[in-house]
Design an enzyme around this catalytic site. Structure first.
Site, PDB file in Angstrom:
ATOM      1  N   CYS A   6     -49.141   0.623  27.135  1.00  0.00           N
ATOM      2  CA  CYS A   6     -48.175   1.717  27.305  1.00  0.00           C
ATOM      3  C   CYS A   6     -48.014   2.193  28.750  1.00  0.00           C
ATOM      4  O   CYS A   6     -47.141   3.016  29.022  1.00  0.00           O
ATOM      5  CB  CYS A   6     -48.564   2.891  26.403  1.00  0.00           C
ATOM      6  SG  CYS A   6     -48.569   2.443  24.649  1.00  0.00           S
ATOM      7  N   HIS A  24     -41.918   7.142  21.432  1.00  0.00           N
ATOM      8  CA  HIS A  24     -42.788   6.481  22.396  1.00  0.00           C
ATOM      9  C   HIS A  24     -42.333   5.033  22.587  1.00  0.00           C
ATOM     10  O   HIS A  24     -42.557   4.179  21.740  1.00  0.00           O
ATOM     11  CB  HIS A  24     -44.229   6.530  21.885  1.00  0.00           C
ATOM     12  CG  HIS A  24     -45.251   6.000  22.844  1.00  0.00           C
ATOM     13  ND1 HIS A  24     -44.926   5.390  24.030  1.00  0.00           N
ATOM     14  CD2 HIS A  24     -46.610   5.997  22.787  1.00  0.00           C
ATOM     15  CE1 HIS A  24     -46.036   5.035  24.653  1.00  0.00           C
ATOM     16  NE2 HIS A  24     -47.066   5.394  23.921  1.00  0.00           N
ATOM     17  N   HIS A  50     -47.439  11.863  29.839  1.00  0.00           N
ATOM     18  CA  HIS A  50     -47.438  10.763  28.868  1.00  0.00           C
ATOM     19  C   HIS A  50     -47.115  11.334  27.486  1.00  0.00           C
ATOM     20  O   HIS A  50     -46.220  10.852  26.816  1.00  0.00           O
ATOM     21  CB  HIS A  50     -48.795  10.064  28.886  1.00  0.00           C
ATOM     22  CG  HIS A  50     -48.832   8.798  28.110  1.00  0.00           C
ATOM     23  ND1 HIS A  50     -47.964   7.749  28.356  1.00  0.00           N
ATOM     24  CD2 HIS A  50     -49.633   8.388  27.090  1.00  0.00           C
ATOM     25  CE1 HIS A  50     -48.228   6.750  27.512  1.00  0.00           C
ATOM     26  NE2 HIS A  50     -49.233   7.116  26.732  1.00  0.00           N
TER      27      HIS A  50
END
Length: 446
Positions: free
Chosen positions: A181, A355, A316
């Site tokens: 990620c 996400h 994040h």
């Protein structure tokens, strides 16, 4: 001075940008509309990809799996591709991972949006650094099919960047970066270093994510890390898990002196980039608050700014309890030293679009750029009750629960962007945006 310390007289700047995000977003203006109108780009699972959706939902509550809700962030044009335009045969196009198609399309647009005819960079030292992860597209290589012979290139991660370089005839380095990620910001960091070191004259940098299967939903349902209701709630006391999404953003980087000489519009100046690793934690995918805090401090020091100079932090913010708790406490250590009520505004675009995995950091950076252009920090959604993991009044951090004016200080707006990977690789970027982008062209046409 290391190559990540970008406060020298000739910093690296962003001169072009292209993006695609859930909700049909394919321009910077559409992205800003989504953010400023406080909309979600989430939608139901796609029915045109051959996924066994009925089995997915019917079986998700058995054997310790958490329920999977029929919501995610999906690119509406992931399957749209003009192979003839890019010199690709129809059979090869079908064998290509959609991540290759989307990245190629956005690389072309990033050049065009910077005022460059993509044909004019052929043979030039232009680098290509793309963050991406393998997401199970297509049949196994060992299966005989009509597309055999094209699958080894069509599904290779390395070919995502190589396909761009091949199609555009770029002569600079071409790397695909996979740190899960944090892939996009790690690729961005690597590209900035390359331009700084004159490994290339310009670089395309960013990330892409298109899911070939719903595998990540299944895996995280087993880990009980999916949202209870299909909405992502970063930094909220009610956060229960993340929501998977797709997306992509690619930036064109150049040294500032060359950008000015070429008359390019400067979207942002890269003040610093930093990457580090968690090392050993309580578990392979568990984050390290200590290393995150070290990363933030390193980036701020390299940027030559003070924490209080940063007006916006794009975190994040996955909406998972462990991830958000660790990140908030780490941010408070570096950015929480300001007077209560005056600190940076913190948010996460995952509340709007979910996400986007390997592309998440690039879409966060794109959010910062468009926010600066409009002089406002957009609201993060679904924060009816703020997280109790830090003392907000004492720490100096503020959650962007409503759209807030973002005034320039000394003609600049400074922001920080984070991305953390389950690989343990962490990335942090500090950028500044001119109050009037046209003013940074030194009198040349924007």
């Amino acid at each position: 001075m290391s190559s990540s310390q970008l406060t020298a007289h000739d910093p690296v700047v962003i001169v072009g940008m292209a993006l695609e995000a859930p909700g049909g977003i394919d321009t910077a203006d559409a992205y800003w509309s989504l953010l400023s109108e406080q909309r979600e780009g989430l939608g139901h699972f796609p029915t045109d990809r051959g996924w066994a959706i009925r089995d997915l939902f019917d079986g998700s509550r058995r054997d310790g799996f958490k329920a999977i809700h029929d919501l995610g962030g999906f690119l509406s044009d992931a399957a749209t591709f003009d192979p003839a335009f890019f010199g690709v045969s129809p059979r090869e196009a079908v064998a290509m991972d959609p991540q290759q198609r989307v990245a190629l399309r956005l690389a072309w647009r990033a050049l065009e949006n910077s005022g460059i005819n993509p044909d004019d960079v052929a043979g030039h030292d232009v680098g290509c650094y793309i963050g991406a992860s393998g997401l199970e597209y297509g049949p196994a290589l060992s299966e005989f099919s009509n597309h055999s012979g094209h699958l080894i290139t069509g599904t290779s991660l390395g070919v995502i960047s190589g396909r761009i370089a091949y199609t555009l005839d770029l002569a600079g380095p071409a790397l695909t970066v996979d740190t899960s990620c944090s892939s996009a910001l790690t690729a961005f960091h690597t590209a900035v270093q390359a331009v700084r070191a004159d490994d290339c004259d310009m670089a395309l940098a960013g990330g892409v994510c298109v899911m070939g299967t719903p595998g990540y939903f299944v895996e995280f349902s087993k880990q009980h890390a999916l949202s209870d209701d299909g909405h992502c709630r970063p930094y909220s006391a009610l956060a229960s898990g993340t929501v998977w999404a797709e997306g992509a953003a690619i930036f064109l980087l150049q040294r500032k002196s060359r950008a000015l000489a070429d008359g390019r519009r400067i979207l942002a100046e890269v003040r610093a980039t930093a990457v580090n690793q968690d090392g050993r934690t309580v578990g392979l995918t568990a984050p390290s608050g200590r290393q995150q805090a070290r990363l933030f401090t390193k980036a701020i020091e390299a940027a030559g700014v003070q924490p209080e100079d940063v007006g916006m932090i794009e975190g994040h913010g996955t909406g998972t309890r462990l991830g958000d708790r660790t990140e908030l406490r780490s941010l408070a250590q570096t950015y929480g030293a300001t007077a209560a009520g005056t600190g940076a505004l913190l948010g996460s675009v995952k509340s709007n679009i979910g996400h986007a995995q390997a592309a998440a950091g690039a879409l966060g950076l794109a959010k910062v750029v468009v926010a600066a252009q409009h002089g406002a920090v957009p609201a993060s959604l679904h924060i009816d009750e703020v997280s109790r993991e830090i003392d907000w009044d004492a720490q100096g951090l503020r959650l962007a629960t409503k759209q807030t004016p973002w005034p320039a200080v000394n003609g600049q707006r400074i922001a920080a962007v984070s991305a953390f990977g389950m690989s343990g690789t962490n990335a942090h970027v500090v950028v500044s945006m001119p109050e009037d982008p046209a003013s940074d062209t030194d009198g040349r046409a924007a």
